[in-house]
Write a protein that holds these residues in place. Structure first.
Motif, PDB file in Angstrom:
ATOM      1  N   GLY A 280      19.091  -5.975  25.658  1.00 50.05           N
ATOM      2  CA  GLY A 280      18.736  -6.330  27.028  1.00 50.05           C
ATOM      3  C   GLY A 280      18.468  -5.091  27.853  1.00 50.05           C
ATOM      4  O   GLY A 280      18.739  -3.975  27.428  1.00 50.05           O
ATOM      5  N   ASP A 281      17.929  -5.295  29.037  1.00 48.76           N
ATOM      6  CA  ASP A 281      17.622  -4.165  29.912  1.00 48.76           C
ATOM      7  C   ASP A 281      18.580  -4.184  31.098  1.00 48.76           C
ATOM      8  O   ASP A 281      19.272  -5.165  31.352  1.00 48.76           O
ATOM      9  CB  ASP A 281      16.172  -4.245  30.401  1.00 48.76           C
ATOM     10  N   TYR A 282      18.619  -3.075  31.827  1.00 54.84           N
ATOM     11  CA  TYR A 282      19.413  -3.010  33.043  1.00 54.84           C
ATOM     12  C   TYR A 282      18.690  -3.747  34.164  1.00 54.84           C
ATOM     13  O   TYR A 282      17.471  -3.859  34.166  1.00 54.84           O
ATOM     14  CB  TYR A 282      19.650  -1.558  33.450  1.00 54.84           C
ATOM     15  N   ASP A 283      19.443  -4.195  35.125  1.00 53.18           N
ATOM     16  CA  ASP A 283      18.882  -4.876  36.276  1.00 53.18           C
ATOM     17  C   ASP A 283      18.723  -3.846  37.397  1.00 53.18           C
ATOM     18  O   ASP A 283      19.608  -3.668  38.227  1.00 53.18           O
ATOM     19  CB  ASP A 283      19.831  -6.008  36.703  1.00 53.18           C
ATOM     20  N   PHE A 284      17.610  -3.136  37.381  1.00 51.30           N
ATOM     21  CA  PHE A 284      17.371  -2.104  38.380  1.00 51.30           C
ATOM     22  C   PHE A 284      16.938  -2.736  39.703  1.00 51.30           C
ATOM     23  O   PHE A 284      16.334  -3.796  39.730  1.00 51.30           O
ATOM     24  CB  PHE A 284      16.287  -1.124  37.901  1.00 51.30           C
ATOM     25  N   THR A 285      17.247  -2.054  40.782  1.00 50.55           N
ATOM     26  CA  THR A 285      16.887  -2.526  42.114  1.00 50.55           C
ATOM     27  C   THR A 285      15.381  -2.409  42.331  1.00 50.55           C
ATOM     28  O   THR A 285      14.779  -1.391  42.012  1.00 50.55           O
ATOM     29  CB  THR A 285      17.629  -1.689  43.179  1.00 50.55           C
ATOM     30  N   ASP A 286      14.798  -3.454  42.884  1.00 54.61           N
ATOM     31  CA  ASP A 286      13.417  -3.400  43.361  1.00 54.61           C
ATOM     32  C   ASP A 286      13.497  -2.935  44.815  1.00 54.61           C
ATOM     33  O   ASP A 286      13.799  -3.719  45.718  1.00 54.61           O
ATOM     34  CB  ASP A 286      12.776  -4.794  43.251  1.00 54.61           C
ATOM     35  N   TRP A 287      13.296  -1.644  45.033  1.00 57.57           N
ATOM     36  CA  TRP A 287      13.550  -1.073  46.363  1.00 57.57           C
ATOM     37  C   TRP A 287      12.650  -1.660  47.440  1.00 57.57           C
ATOM     38  O   TRP A 287      13.084  -1.850  48.568  1.00 57.57           O
ATOM     39  CB  TRP A 287      13.449   0.453  46.315  1.00 57.57           C
TER      40      TRP A 287
END
Length: 166
Positions: free
Chosen positions: A149-156
């Motif tokens: 799985g991938d990290y849940d990065f912030t959509d700035w």
């Protein structure tokens, strides 16, 4: 990497490194009195997550918000604290005030912003370079994403246009 990988992020003017042989690879404690902020985050401070997160934030600030010169460290520090805020964020008078694994430094003062990451457990720098280089180094491969799985990065852009101050 576990969930409570503690980190401190400093914002330091790049001119502070000129007297040191190691430059941006300096041990952060030598800059303890030079940082505009010492922002402690309790979770996910490792390069594969927070490094990419803060790199994406710097790129967002420059490309989307117009902070092209990244010159005023006090202003950058204030935005960093606001944008990264959650309940396990604390501000300390010094980087030496609290135990943490990673110390991140955002080097301000020129448009080509650099970041360094010092691992306090191994006593060595694990990264020194630009946000783009960090993203390239630590982004998971397609195979890793498929397996873990991938990290849940912030959509700035989304976050900053939907956050209500109040």
């Amino acid at each position: 990497n576990n969930m409570s990988t503690r980190s401190v992020t400093m914002v330091v003017h790049r001119s502070e490194t000129e007297k040191f042989v190691k430059g941006f690879a300096i041990e952060p404690t030598e800059l303890a009195d030079k940082s505009y902020v010492n922002m402690y985050l309790h979770h996910d401070g490792y390069p594969e997550y927070y490094g990419i997160e803060v790199s994406n934030w710097i790129k967002h600030m420059q490309e989307d918000k117009g902070f092209t010169n990244f010159n005023d460290g006090s202003r950058i520090a204030a935005h960093l604290v606001k944008d990264m805020h959650y309940n396990s964020q604390y501000l300390y008078p010094s980087v030496d005030n609290i135990d943490h694994q990673y110390t991140w430094v955002i080097w301000v003062g020129k448009p080509d912003v650099w970041i360094s990451c010092y691992d306090n457990h191994t006593k060595r720098n694990v990264f020194v370079g630009t946000p783009d280089r960090l993203i390239k180094k630590y982004t998971k491969s397609d195979e890793e994403i498929a397996k873990f799985g991938d990290y849940d990065f912030t959509d700035w852009n989304y976050k900053q246009n939907t956050d209500k101050i109040g």
